[in-house]
Design a protein around this motif. Structure first.
Motif, PDB file in Angstrom:
ATOM      1  N   ARG A 131      47.629  40.299  31.048  1.00  0.00           N
ATOM      2  CA  ARG A 131      48.573  40.616  29.964  1.00  0.00           C
ATOM      3  C   ARG A 131      48.219  41.955  29.332  1.00  0.00           C
ATOM      4  NH1 ARG A 131      53.006  37.674  30.751  1.00  0.00           N
ATOM      5  NH2 ARG A 131      52.651  35.449  30.707  1.00  0.00           N
ATOM      6  N   ARG A 132      48.205  42.960  30.175  1.00  0.00           N
ATOM      7  CA  ARG A 132      47.942  44.347  29.786  1.00  0.00           C
ATOM      8  C   ARG A 132      48.729  45.217  30.755  1.00  0.00           C
ATOM      9  NH1 ARG A 132      41.385  44.300  28.702  1.00  0.00           N
ATOM     10  NH2 ARG A 132      41.378  42.263  27.725  1.00  0.00           N
ATOM     11  N   LEU A 133      48.724  46.518  30.568  1.00  0.00           N
ATOM     12  CA  LEU A 133      49.275  47.392  31.597  1.00  0.00           C
ATOM     13  C   LEU A 133      48.195  47.531  32.662  1.00  0.00           C
ATOM     14  CD1 LEU A 133      51.098  50.084  29.444  1.00  0.00           C
ATOM     15  CD2 LEU A 133      51.947  47.902  30.318  1.00  0.00           C
ATOM     16  N   GLN A 134      48.565  47.259  33.908  1.00  0.00           N
ATOM     17  CA  GLN A 134      47.543  47.108  34.940  1.00  0.00           C
ATOM     18  C   GLN A 134      47.940  47.753  36.251  1.00  0.00           C
ATOM     19  OE1 GLN A 134      44.627  46.284  35.309  1.00  0.00           O
ATOM     20  NE2 GLN A 134      43.943  44.636  33.986  1.00  0.00           N
ATOM     21  N   VAL A 135      46.957  47.917  37.127  1.00  0.00           N
ATOM     22  CA  VAL A 135      47.192  47.997  38.571  1.00  0.00           C
ATOM     23  C   VAL A 135      46.500  46.773  39.157  1.00  0.00           C
ATOM     24  CG1 VAL A 135      47.434  50.519  38.723  1.00  0.00           C
ATOM     25  CG2 VAL A 135      45.175  49.483  38.953  1.00  0.00           C
ATOM     26  N   GLN A 136      47.031  46.304  40.258  1.00  0.00           N
ATOM     27  CA  GLN A 136      46.539  45.033  40.800  1.00  0.00           C
ATOM     28  C   GLN A 136      45.060  45.119  41.171  1.00  0.00           C
ATOM     29  OE1 GLN A 136      49.244  43.174  43.600  1.00  0.00           O
ATOM     30  NE2 GLN A 136      47.540  42.091  44.588  1.00  0.00           N
ATOM     31  N   GLU A 137      44.645  46.290  41.663  1.00  0.00           N
ATOM     32  CA  GLU A 137      43.249  46.443  42.077  1.00  0.00           C
ATOM     33  C   GLU A 137      42.295  46.266  40.892  1.00  0.00           C
ATOM     34  OE1 GLU A 137      45.777  48.455  42.776  1.00  0.00           O
ATOM     35  OE2 GLU A 137      45.607  49.379  44.750  1.00  0.00           O
ATOM     36  N   ARG A 138      42.633  46.918  39.761  1.00  0.00           N
ATOM     37  CA  ARG A 138      41.753  46.824  38.592  1.00  0.00           C
ATOM     38  C   ARG A 138      41.757  45.419  38.022  1.00  0.00           C
ATOM     39  NH1 ARG A 138      43.790  50.791  35.577  1.00  0.00           N
ATOM     40  NH2 ARG A 138      44.836  49.508  34.040  1.00  0.00           N
ATOM     41  N   LEU A 139      42.938  44.808  38.011  1.00  0.00           N
ATOM     42  CA  LEU A 139      43.030  43.421  37.542  1.00  0.00           C
ATOM     43  C   LEU A 139      42.076  42.534  38.336  1.00  0.00           C
ATOM     44  CD1 LEU A 139      44.432  41.106  35.999  1.00  0.00           C
ATOM     45  CD2 LEU A 139      46.217  41.127  37.763  1.00  0.00           C
ATOM     46  N   THR A 140      42.079  42.713  39.645  1.00  0.00           N
ATOM     47  CA  THR A 140      41.225  41.903  40.528  1.00  0.00           C
ATOM     48  C   THR A 140      39.747  42.123  40.194  1.00  0.00           C
ATOM     49  OG1 THR A 140      42.908  42.260  42.213  1.00  0.00           O
ATOM     50  CG2 THR A 140      40.816  41.356  42.974  1.00  0.00           C
ATOM     51  N   ASN A 141      39.366  43.375  40.048  1.00  0.00           N
ATOM     52  CA  ASN A 141      37.948  43.680  39.763  1.00  0.00           C
ATOM     53  C   ASN A 141      37.529  43.210  38.368  1.00  0.00           C
ATOM     54  OD1 ASN A 141      37.548  44.824  42.237  1.00  0.00           O
ATOM     55  ND2 ASN A 141      37.687  46.947  41.534  1.00  0.00           N
ATOM     56  N   GLU A 142      38.433  43.324  37.404  1.00  0.00           N
ATOM     57  CA  GLU A 142      38.063  42.915  36.038  1.00  0.00           C
ATOM     58  C   GLU A 142      37.812  41.410  35.963  1.00  0.00           C
ATOM     59  OE1 GLU A 142      40.077  46.439  33.314  1.00  0.00           O
ATOM     60  OE2 GLU A 142      41.188  44.587  33.583  1.00  0.00           O
ATOM     61  N   ILE A 143      38.614  40.642  36.685  1.00  0.00           N
ATOM     62  CA  ILE A 143      38.412  39.184  36.693  1.00  0.00           C
ATOM     63  C   ILE A 143      37.058  38.872  37.345  1.00  0.00           C
ATOM     64  CG2 ILE A 143      39.282  37.004  37.639  1.00  0.00           C
ATOM     65  CD1 ILE A 143      42.128  38.412  37.515  1.00  0.00           C
ATOM     66  N   ARG A 144      36.824  39.493  38.493  1.00  0.00           N
ATOM     67  CA  ARG A 144      35.533  39.280  39.183  1.00  0.00           C
ATOM     68  C   ARG A 144      34.361  39.640  38.274  1.00  0.00           C
ATOM     69  NH1 ARG A 144      33.979  43.868  43.183  1.00  0.00           N
ATOM     70  NH2 ARG A 144      34.064  44.850  41.147  1.00  0.00           N
TER      71      ARG A 144
END
Ligand SMILES: Nc1nc2c(ncn2[C@@H]2O[C@H](COP(=O)(O)OP(=O)(O)OP(=O)(O)O)[C@@H](O)[C@H]2O)c(=O)[nH]1
Ligand SMILES: [Zn+2]
Length: 210
Positions: A135-148
């Protein structure tokens, strides 16, 4: 895809400390949207559009409420000592995010696994962590890394795996206009560097319960 959202606007207030919905902020965002409507060739004073700037302002506040939430704190709030040391997989978690280039939605599914290292985490907290970063402005790659990174750094498990599959509306309804393309991203730590562990995860997320 189901459209039940994990947090509605009232529930957010239980988590969000600052007031995202304060009238002054909503009014400021809304005033920009009145001008945008005019620039688009619309008449913001016609009946159907009267409340639109305010609605858009509230919707955008909702769609970016992850900025106000602390994913690590939410994980830490539900960590339990437990000797379980096999892989825990939570799959098919709905993801709704907004691409930072066009501010158009991308949406799909996330699959997360971790191997506990003395602590497990409340299951619902994994989708909550995903939402906080989605729930932010994202790119899918960064979203994936931030969760990890959040799960690895907070829970300190033996390994974390995250796979996200999404459709990007900026590629479907404009631009290159490819209706069926799906983007897959993945991020791994620790034990998931080993092919056998990674393959077990991939097998589990593709397996069906039926
Ligand atoms: N890597 C990545 N790219 C994304 C994501 N979401 C959107 N994009 C891309 O961001 C790029 C922005 O490229 P630009 O050329 O600056 O923008 P544009 O002219 O609108 O590009 P087109 O979409 O090709 O019309 C596009 O290729 C989008 O497909 C994402 O999550 N990850
Ligand atoms: Zn985009």
């Amino acid at each position: 895809m189901e459209t039940n959202f994990p947090l509605n606007e009232e529930e957010i207030d239980g988590y969000v400390k600052i007031d995202r919905y304060n009238p002054e902020k909503i009014a400021r965002i809304a005033s920009h949207y009145t001008e945008i409507l005019e620039l688009l060739g619309e008449d913001p004073s016609r009946q159907g559009l009267l409340k639109t700037p305010e609605r858009v302002a509230k919707a955008l506040q909702y769609l970016t409420h992850g900025y106000d939430l602390d994913a690590a704190a939410i994980l830490r709030g539900a960590m339990f000592e437990e000797e379980y040391s096999q892989m825990v997989v939570v799959k098919d978690i709905e993801v709704y995010s907004m691409c930072e280039h066009h501010m158009l939605p991308f949406f799909g599914k996330a699959h997360v696994a971790y191997i506990p290292n003395g602590h497990i985490v409340g299951l619902s907290k994994i989708p909550r962590v995903i939402d906080i970063f989605a729930r932010r402005l994202q790119v899918q790659e960064r979203l994936t890394n931030e969760i990890r990174d959040c799960i690895q750094n907070t829970l300190n498990p033996v390994g974390v795996a995250v796979v996200i599959e999404c459709k990007h509306l900026c590629m479907c309804m404009r631009g290159v206009q490819k209706q069926n393309s799906v983007t897959t991203t993945s991020a791994f730590t620790g034990e998931f560097a080993h092919e056998r562990t990674r393959n077990e995860f991939l097998r589990l997320i593709t397996a069906s319960l039926d």
